[in-house]
Scaffold this active site. Sequence first.
Site, PDB file in Angstrom:
ATOM      1  N   SER A   1       0.781  -1.201  -0.228  1.00  0.00           N
ATOM      2  CA  SER A   1      -0.004   0.025  -0.068  1.00  0.00           C
ATOM      3  C   SER A   1       0.791   1.191  -0.147  1.00  0.00           C
ATOM      4  O   SER A   1       1.900   1.199   0.796  1.00  0.00           O
ATOM      5  CB  SER A   1      -0.960   0.066   1.100  1.00  0.00           C
ATOM      6  OG  SER A   1      -1.859   1.066   1.214  1.00  0.00           O
TER       7      SER A   1
ATOM      8  N   LYS B   1      -3.426   2.274  -2.349  1.00  0.00           N
ATOM      9  CA  LYS B   1      -3.051   3.287  -1.373  1.00  0.00           C
ATOM     10  C   LYS B   1      -4.244   3.455  -0.287  1.00  0.00           C
ATOM     11  O   LYS B   1      -5.428   3.134  -0.456  1.00  0.00           O
ATOM     12  CB  LYS B   1      -3.095   4.746  -2.171  1.00  0.00           C
ATOM     13  CG  LYS B   1      -3.014   5.657  -1.147  1.00  0.00           C
ATOM     14  CD  LYS B   1      -1.651   5.950  -0.373  1.00  0.00           C
ATOM     15  CE  LYS B   1      -1.437   6.996   0.582  1.00  0.00           C
ATOM     16  NZ  LYS B   1      -0.390   6.785   1.377  1.00  0.00           N
TER      17      LYS B   1
ATOM     18  N   CYS C   1      -2.339   3.912  12.687  1.00  0.00           N
ATOM     19  CA  CYS C   1      -2.706   5.083  12.694  1.00  0.00           C
ATOM     20  C   CYS C   1      -2.987   5.777  14.037  1.00  0.00           C
ATOM     21  O   CYS C   1      -3.522   4.636  14.980  1.00  0.00           O
ATOM     22  CB  CYS C   1      -3.697   5.494  11.898  1.00  0.00           C
ATOM     23  SG  CYS C   1      -4.928   3.750  11.577  1.00  0.00           S
TER      24      CYS C   1
ATOM     25  N   ILE D   1       5.806  -5.878   7.652  1.00  0.00           N
ATOM     26  CA  ILE D   1       5.780  -4.862   8.704  1.00  0.00           C
ATOM     27  C   ILE D   1       5.042  -3.433   8.061  1.00  0.00           C
ATOM     28  O   ILE D   1       5.730  -3.342   6.558  1.00  0.00           O
ATOM     29  CB  ILE D   1       6.824  -4.451   9.526  1.00  0.00           C
ATOM     30  CG1 ILE D   1       8.024  -4.110   8.629  1.00  0.00           C
ATOM     31  CG2 ILE D   1       7.199  -5.387  10.508  1.00  0.00           C
ATOM     32  CD1 ILE D   1       9.420  -3.850   9.463  1.00  0.00           C
ATOM     33  N   ASN D   2       4.733  -2.505   8.592  1.00  0.00           N
ATOM     34  CA  ASN D   2       4.771  -1.385   8.333  1.00  0.00           C
ATOM     35  C   ASN D   2       5.924  -0.544   8.647  1.00  0.00           C
ATOM     36  O   ASN D   2       6.866  -1.121   8.834  1.00  0.00           O
ATOM     37  CB  ASN D   2       3.446  -0.612   8.764  1.00  0.00           C
ATOM     38  CG  ASN D   2       2.736   0.453   8.171  1.00  0.00           C
ATOM     39  OD1 ASN D   2       3.467   1.386   7.405  1.00  0.00           O
ATOM     40  ND2 ASN D   2       1.348   0.613   8.082  1.00  0.00           N
TER      41      ASN D   2
HETATM   42  C1  LIG Z   1       5.417   6.442  -0.007  1.00  0.00           C
HETATM   43  C2  LIG Z   1       4.654   5.375   1.165  1.00  0.00           C
HETATM   44  C3  LIG Z   1       3.518   5.370   1.445  1.00  0.00           C
HETATM   45  C4  LIG Z   1       2.890   4.294   2.191  1.00  0.00           C
HETATM   46  N1  LIG Z   1       1.383   4.293   2.472  1.00  0.00           N
HETATM   47  C5  LIG Z   1       1.312   3.535   3.261  1.00  0.00           C
HETATM   48  C6  LIG Z   1      -0.582   3.371   3.360  1.00  0.00           C
HETATM   49  O1  LIG Z   1      -1.160   4.271   2.927  1.00  0.00           O
HETATM   50  N2  LIG Z   1      -0.923   2.378   4.273  1.00  0.00           N
HETATM   51  C7  LIG Z   1      -0.170   1.384   4.712  1.00  0.00           C
HETATM   52  O2  LIG Z   1      -0.653   0.330   5.430  1.00  0.00           O
HETATM   53  N3  LIG Z   1       1.109   1.479   4.256  1.00  0.00           N
HETATM   54  C8  LIG Z   1       1.830   2.502   3.539  1.00  0.00           C
HETATM   55  N4  LIG Z   1       3.140   2.484   3.288  1.00  0.00           N
HETATM   56  C9  LIG Z   1       3.817   1.348   3.979  1.00  0.00           C
HETATM   57  C10 LIG Z   1       4.189   0.272   2.904  1.00  0.00           C
HETATM   58  O3  LIG Z   1       3.075  -0.565   2.768  1.00  0.00           O
HETATM   59  C11 LIG Z   1       5.225  -0.917   3.501  1.00  0.00           C
HETATM   60  O4  LIG Z   1       4.497  -1.481   4.668  1.00  0.00           O
HETATM   61  C12 LIG Z   1       6.448  -0.582   3.786  1.00  0.00           C
HETATM   62  O5  LIG Z   1       7.084   0.783   2.892  1.00  0.00           O
HETATM   63  C13 LIG Z   1       7.698  -1.369   4.149  1.00  0.00           C
HETATM   64  O6  LIG Z   1       7.824  -2.018   2.923  1.00  0.00           O
HETATM   65  P1  LIG Z   1       8.914  -1.538   1.698  1.00  0.00           P
HETATM   66  O7  LIG Z   1      10.315  -1.787   2.627  1.00  0.00           O
HETATM   67  O8  LIG Z   1       8.879  -2.946   0.913  1.00  0.00           O
HETATM   68  O9  LIG Z   1       8.657  -0.476   1.252  1.00  0.00           O
HETATM   69  C14 LIG Z   1       3.532   3.444   2.583  1.00  0.00           C
HETATM   70  C15 LIG Z   1       5.240   3.534   2.136  1.00  0.00           C
HETATM   71  C16 LIG Z   1       5.287   4.336   1.442  1.00  0.00           C
HETATM   72  C17 LIG Z   1       7.019   4.193   1.172  1.00  0.00           C
END
Ligand SMILES: Cc1cc2nc3c(=O)[nH]c(=O)nc-3n(C[C@H](O)[C@H](O)[C@H](O)COP(=O)(O)O)c2cc1C
Lengths: 272, 310
Positions: free
Chosen positions: B24, B48, B133, B195-196
Amino acid sequence: MVDSSYCRLPVLGLTPFNPHNGQARFFALRLPRPPGTAWESWRPGQFVMLRPDSFGLELPWGRPLCICHVTDCCLTCFFQVRGRGTRRMAHLRPGDMVGLWGPLGNGFAKEEDAPVLLLAGGMGIAPFVGYVNTHPKPWNVSMLFGHREPLESYPVNNINEFVPLDCFWEREPGDLRLFLQALEERMSENARFGGLALACGPLPFLQAVRELGLKLQARVQLSLESVMACGVGACLGCVTPAGQAWPEPGKRGRPVQVCRRGPVFWVDQVEL
Amino acid sequence: MNLAVVLRGQTHDLALKNPVLTASGTFGYGLEYAPYGELKSLGGFVVKGISLTPRDGNPCPRVLETASGMLNSIGLQNDGAEDFCTRKLPLLPWRETAVIANMYACSVEEFARLAGRLDGEEGLAALEVNVSCPNVEQGGALFGQDARLAAAVTSAVRKAAPSKHIMVKLSPNVADIALIAKSVEEAGADSISCINTLLGMALDLRARRPALANVVGGLSGPAIKPVALRCVWQVARAVRIPVVGVGGIVTAVDALEFILAGASAVQVGTGNFMRPDCAFRLVERLPEACAEYGVASLDELRASLCCPTC
Ligand SMILES: Cc1cc2nc3c(=O)[nH]c(=O)nc-3n(C[C@H](O)[C@H](O)[C@H](O)COP(=O)(O)O)c2cc1C
Ligand SMILES: Cc1cc2nc3c(=O)[nH]c(=O)nc-3n(C[C@H](O)[C@H](O)[C@H](O)COP(=O)(O)OP(=O)(O)OC[C@H]3O[C@@H](n4cnc5c(N)ncnc54)[C@H](O)[C@@H]3O)c2cc1C
Ligand code: FES
């Protein structure tokens, strides 16, 4: 299969602009023309995201660069060394691989018969190289250029071959005043003739142009530089507030993506 | 090699043609990436974050590149659930791949209303609940940092969206992620994604100011992969429901490592920014990577971690 707009290309050449002036900080980067039909209809003001393999895992983002020249065989971009990424790009050698996606964004308006005034600050000159090279009636185009580095640092030869170029070298604070004065004179003159003004450069410069444009009720487009992660409208990192004349009323005052809805905006359709 | 996976939930299963989803916030609403690959070749994509009403998000600068990663403080900019359901979802290829909605709300009640709105949407294969959140009713503590609150959100969403697979996305910014995982499982979650982002900060020394307008932001990208792997491993050992690994995944080998740690599927996030065909390529490369590492099936790999404490 989708004809992906992402490709990997070998560098053809990297040419410094001012090799005699200490360490070079301005370069022309030449790549093979990327495959795909999108390149038949690219527009000046559009950009690519470029990410050399040498960025490894350390620098995860591509770098946005304007498309300057596209020929049957080559794509050329100009860049200035600013930070970590462009410093690494300055070490590219022929054969090094880069990832590239584009053409991205919308590009400048092109009006063959209107007088066009190009306004560039520093490396904001880059998108205009393609603009003057592809304009069918270059005699309608003129340009005002403010710069801080010596003129040889910039790709001006690719411009003054086609259109008259007035340059302002800003070495001390007083010089800026002269440039702004010229800006106002030329913009009002251009507006009187129903002309189009296009601007690209640092934020304070764009703000000055925007204010003048609104005051003169002139037709002005600004090309914005914002920090970009994805370049395709997905991350929402590059946004700027939409202006009061934005076509979708519900979006006025609300953030829109510079990479996708821009980078070129009409003055009244964007807030800075 | 058969790459199809079924995330077997407590109430609803989620069938995926392969274990590769996109995360997301990094993949827009999918269509942004259509020029770079076949969306239907993905196991699915998570859109998103969606809130009940439109949000403009935080002021800029709100993204920053950091060493092997990035910080973001987008602040959940989106046009709201109504706009998503009526204008965006109908354009997505949901008959061909799993489209998952990511949900964001500021109270348990709002989560329930949002889930109720999304439950009727035929085009959604699952709901992912972002519990990272702030709960505005309780002093802004994150739902995901409190086992009781995380469970309350999960069961409210479970009740309000009886027809959907519910995936709860956990925050790594907690003392004991396994504890939170168990409580959302008990509250009815069908699967867990983790993880987030990790809460981080960057400074501009010359200006003596924070680099992000919001001061703090979430760290993602290759830099967080070891943390994500650790969390997936801890969570997978603590619960019976399937776990979806997220955090720093860029290559097929990364994906296989997460599966070895206990994940049933993975999400690609920041990797999409490194090259826009990242997730598509990962799907393509998965069979090769399995062959190279002697992986007979993903199930076989998942049960095979040799370590002294397992
Ligand atoms: C620009 C951006 C926007 C994100 N927006 C959301 C979101 O709206 N909801 C959510 O649950 N996670 C959001 N995330 C977190 C990602 O979904 C993901 O959990 C996190 O980036 C770790 O994964 P990665 O290292 O592969 O990016 C966001 C991440 C980024 C970089
Ligand atoms: C649409 C567009 C077209 C551009 N065209 C050109 C061009 O043709 N030639 C040229 O020299 N420069 C151009 N720029 C600016 C160029 O992208 C930045 O100078 C460059 O990204 C700096 O990277 P860095 O790693 O050296 O700097 P760092 O400061 O180390 O970069 C860190 C991050 O911030 C971003 N960033 C930093 N400064 C800028 C900036 N001024 N604008 C946008 N992002 C920035 C970087 O992309 C990177 O993601 C353009 C920018 C945009 C948005
Ligand atoms: S750079 Fe990602 S939305 Fe513009």
